[in-house]
Design a protein around this motif. Structure first.
Motif, PDB file in Angstrom:
ATOM      1  N   UNK A  88       0.825  -1.082  -0.127  1.00  0.00           N
ATOM      2  CA  UNK A  88      -0.018  -0.042  -0.070  1.00  0.00           C
ATOM      3  C   UNK A  88       0.960   1.198  -0.050  1.00  0.00           C
ATOM      4  N   UNK A  89       0.706   2.175  -0.910  1.00  0.00           N
ATOM      5  CA  UNK A  89       1.914   3.248  -1.402  1.00  0.00           C
ATOM      6  C   UNK A  89       0.799   4.536  -1.387  1.00  0.00           C
ATOM      7  N   UNK A  90       1.247   5.426  -0.759  1.00  0.00           N
ATOM      8  CA  UNK A  90       0.588   6.923  -1.229  1.00  0.00           C
ATOM      9  C   UNK A  90       1.734   7.958  -0.849  1.00  0.00           C
ATOM     10  N   UNK A  91       1.472   8.949  -1.858  1.00  0.00           N
ATOM     11  CA  UNK A  91       2.331  10.101  -1.543  1.00  0.00           C
ATOM     12  C   UNK A  91       1.564  11.377  -1.831  1.00  0.00           C
ATOM     13  N   UNK A  92       1.751  12.584  -1.087  1.00  0.00           N
ATOM     14  CA  UNK A  92       1.192  13.459  -0.978  1.00  0.00           C
ATOM     15  C   UNK A  92       1.857  14.904  -1.269  1.00  0.00           C
ATOM     16  N   UNK A  93       1.195  15.973  -1.720  1.00  0.00           N
ATOM     17  CA  UNK A  93       2.066  17.227  -1.917  1.00  0.00           C
ATOM     18  C   UNK A  93       2.188  17.869  -0.543  1.00  0.00           C
ATOM     19  N   UNK A  94       3.386  18.170   0.084  1.00  0.00           N
ATOM     20  CA  UNK A  94       3.759  18.488   1.276  1.00  0.00           C
ATOM     21  C   UNK A  94       2.920  19.872   1.603  1.00  0.00           C
ATOM     22  N   UNK A  95       2.957  20.678   0.787  1.00  0.00           N
ATOM     23  CA  UNK A  95       2.418  22.085   0.833  1.00  0.00           C
ATOM     24  C   UNK A  95       0.915  22.154   1.072  1.00  0.00           C
ATOM     25  N   UNK A  96       0.118  21.623   0.062  1.00  0.00           N
ATOM     26  CA  UNK A  96      -1.316  21.558   0.170  1.00  0.00           C
ATOM     27  C   UNK A  96      -1.958  20.469   0.772  1.00  0.00           C
ATOM     28  N   UNK A  97      -1.242  19.119   1.007  1.00  0.00           N
ATOM     29  CA  UNK A  97      -1.702  17.841   1.719  1.00  0.00           C
ATOM     30  C   UNK A  97      -2.664  17.166   0.587  1.00  0.00           C
ATOM     31  N   UNK A  98      -2.719  17.487  -0.469  1.00  0.00           N
ATOM     32  CA  UNK A  98      -3.194  16.684  -1.536  1.00  0.00           C
ATOM     33  C   UNK A  98      -2.610  15.414  -1.925  1.00  0.00           C
ATOM     34  N   UNK A  99      -3.522  14.284  -1.986  1.00  0.00           N
ATOM     35  CA  UNK A  99      -2.977  13.229  -2.465  1.00  0.00           C
ATOM     36  C   UNK A  99      -2.574  12.940  -3.891  1.00  0.00           C
ATOM     37  N   UNK A 100      -1.449  12.703  -3.982  1.00  0.00           N
ATOM     38  CA  UNK A 100      -0.795  12.627  -5.636  1.00  0.00           C
ATOM     39  C   UNK A 100      -0.877  11.378  -6.136  1.00  0.00           C
ATOM     40  N   UNK A 101      -0.604  10.148  -5.270  1.00  0.00           N
ATOM     41  CA  UNK A 101      -0.633   8.724  -5.777  1.00  0.00           C
ATOM     42  C   UNK A 101      -1.308   8.091  -4.208  1.00  0.00           C
ATOM     43  N   UNK A 102      -2.077   6.931  -4.774  1.00  0.00           N
ATOM     44  CA  UNK A 102      -2.710   6.001  -3.740  1.00  0.00           C
ATOM     45  C   UNK A 102      -2.897   4.824  -4.440  1.00  0.00           C
ATOM     46  N   UNK A 103      -2.119   3.854  -4.179  1.00  0.00           N
ATOM     47  CA  UNK A 103      -2.302   2.372  -5.113  1.00  0.00           C
ATOM     48  C   UNK A 103      -1.924   1.427  -4.297  1.00  0.00           C
ATOM     49  N   UNK A 104      -2.797   0.357  -4.246  1.00  0.00           N
ATOM     50  CA  UNK A 104      -2.566  -0.840  -3.548  1.00  0.00           C
ATOM     51  C   UNK A 104      -2.018  -1.966  -4.643  1.00  0.00           C
ATOM     52  N   UNK A 105      -0.889  -2.888  -4.351  1.00  0.00           N
ATOM     53  CA  UNK A 105      -0.291  -3.598  -5.164  1.00  0.00           C
ATOM     54  C   UNK A 105      -0.159  -4.990  -4.621  1.00  0.00           C
TER      55      UNK A 105
END
Length: 367
Positions: A341-358
């Motif tokens: 389970x991987x997730x990354x976010x924009x540090x400034x605005x907190x928006x999720x840019x990637x969310x993927x389960x593999x």
């Protein structure tokens, strides 16, 4: 016969240090051994069925890909010359992920091409090899032979790169390694510097990149302990602009009766915390950590892994959780099942840019 250069080679060291996968089980095939001269070959082959659920795009994708470690073939040379042992290694790393993108043009890269001189003083390596900064962080990763987090579409997966540690980019270098001093080993090297101001050859690098690593291993009351600290420093300038790059990696691993617990981390400034290379950066900070637990029983090993990276320099926050199961069919054939389970976010605005389960199901053959 002194074959230390074989055991210290990048891929061999990485595989040999995996829990449940001994150095003997990945011994190179000896092709020639006569009059103090040895030549051997080793190989690593793998493929995974990968099913990924992209939650942002609301899509599911199935692929046949390789794992975190690419398919590799390596050639090793060693020759005794009086009090010295001269050695060398060349390894060729290839992708299988480009099968439909470029059907007959498989990408091959050379991550190791070096010579070694061993003696009572230790070892000197000249050529191209993985860096020292973050080296043990990645080579002692419990899911090194698995799949891990998503990577580039046409390349390997990222394992825990960008979610716990940066990649120790293979670089031209001259590196000294000390003999084993009661479990303590020291390595220090000068490496080809990165152009970090403009990202071009116009940058001025008055000094090389300096990297070092200190490792210590001991066995205390049946508990096998390994600890390490590594780092890097370089400075590049272009006109009135200077970028000083620093990095510090560290970690500890303890194993007893099949149970292994590991924790590692890094902190850096002026470094890309994903892939160190040419490219304009700022002196902003990044840091990350990785915690893991594994349990080996019979021919099986179960792994739980969690890592994070907080990169001001990339305006990025990441986290990756992996559950893995490894089964040794025999000493040269391994089966792997993983859920990441991987997730990354924009540090400034907190928006999720990637969310993927593999889900990744793979097979590995070594010799």
């Amino acid at each position: 016969m002194n074959n230390n250069n074989f055991r210290k080679s990048g891929i061999a060291l990485a595989l040999a240090t995996m829990a449940g996968f001994s150095a003997g089980s990945h011994a190179a095939v000896e092709v020639y051994n006569q009059d103090g001269t040895v030549f051997s070959v080793d190989g690593y082959f793998n493929a995974f069925y990968v099913n990924r659920d992209d939650k942002l795009a609301d899509t599911r994708d199935s692929r046949i890909k390789m794992g975190f470690l690419p398919n590799t073939i390596g050639f090793n040379f060693s020759k005794e010359m009086g009090d010295l042992t001269l050695g060398g290694r060349s390894s060729f790393w290839t992708t299988i992920n480009d099968s439909l993108d470029t059907p007959t043009d498989t990408a091959i890269d050379v991550r190791q091409f070096y010579a070694t001189v061993d003696g009572s003083f230790g070892q000197v390596l000249i050529g191209k090899d993985f860096g020292l900064y973050a080296r043990s962080n990645i080579f002692l990763d419990e899911i090194l032979m698995g799949f891990g987090s998503p990577g580039l579409p046409g390349g390997v997966s990222f394992g825990n790169i960008r979610a716990g540690y940066p990649y120790p980019t293979p670089s031209a270098q001259i590196t000294y390694r000390s003999p084993d001093m009661g479990g303590l080993k020291i390595a220090a090297g000068v490496l080809d510097p990165a152009d970090t101001v403009s990202g071009t050859a116009a940058d001025e690098n008055a000094a090389p990149r300096f990297e070092s690593e200190l490792t210590y291993s001991a066995n205390l009351n049946q508990v096998a302990l390994t600890g390490w600290v590594n780092g890097r420093y370089q400075s590049a300038e272009n006109g009135a602009t200077t970028v000083d790059s620093t990095g510090l990696g560290y970690g500890v691993k303890a194993s007893v009766a099949g149970l292994t617990l590991a924790a590692s981390g890094f902190t850096s400034s002026g470094d890309n915390p994903v892939l160190i290379g040419n490219g304009a950066v700022t002196e902003d900070d990044a840091d990350g950590f990785l915690v893991q637990a594994s349990y080996a029983f019979a021919a099986n090993r179960v792994v739980l892994s969690y890592g994070e990276t907080d990169a001001e320099i990339l305006d990025l926050e990441t986290e990756s959780t992996t559950v893995g199961f490894f089964h040794d069919v025999n000493s040269n054939f391994k089966l792997v099942a993983e859920y990441n389970m991987y997730e990354d976010r924009n540090r400034t605005n907190g928006n999720t840019t990637t969310e993927a389960d593999t889900i990744a199901l793979g097979a590995i053959v070594t010799f």
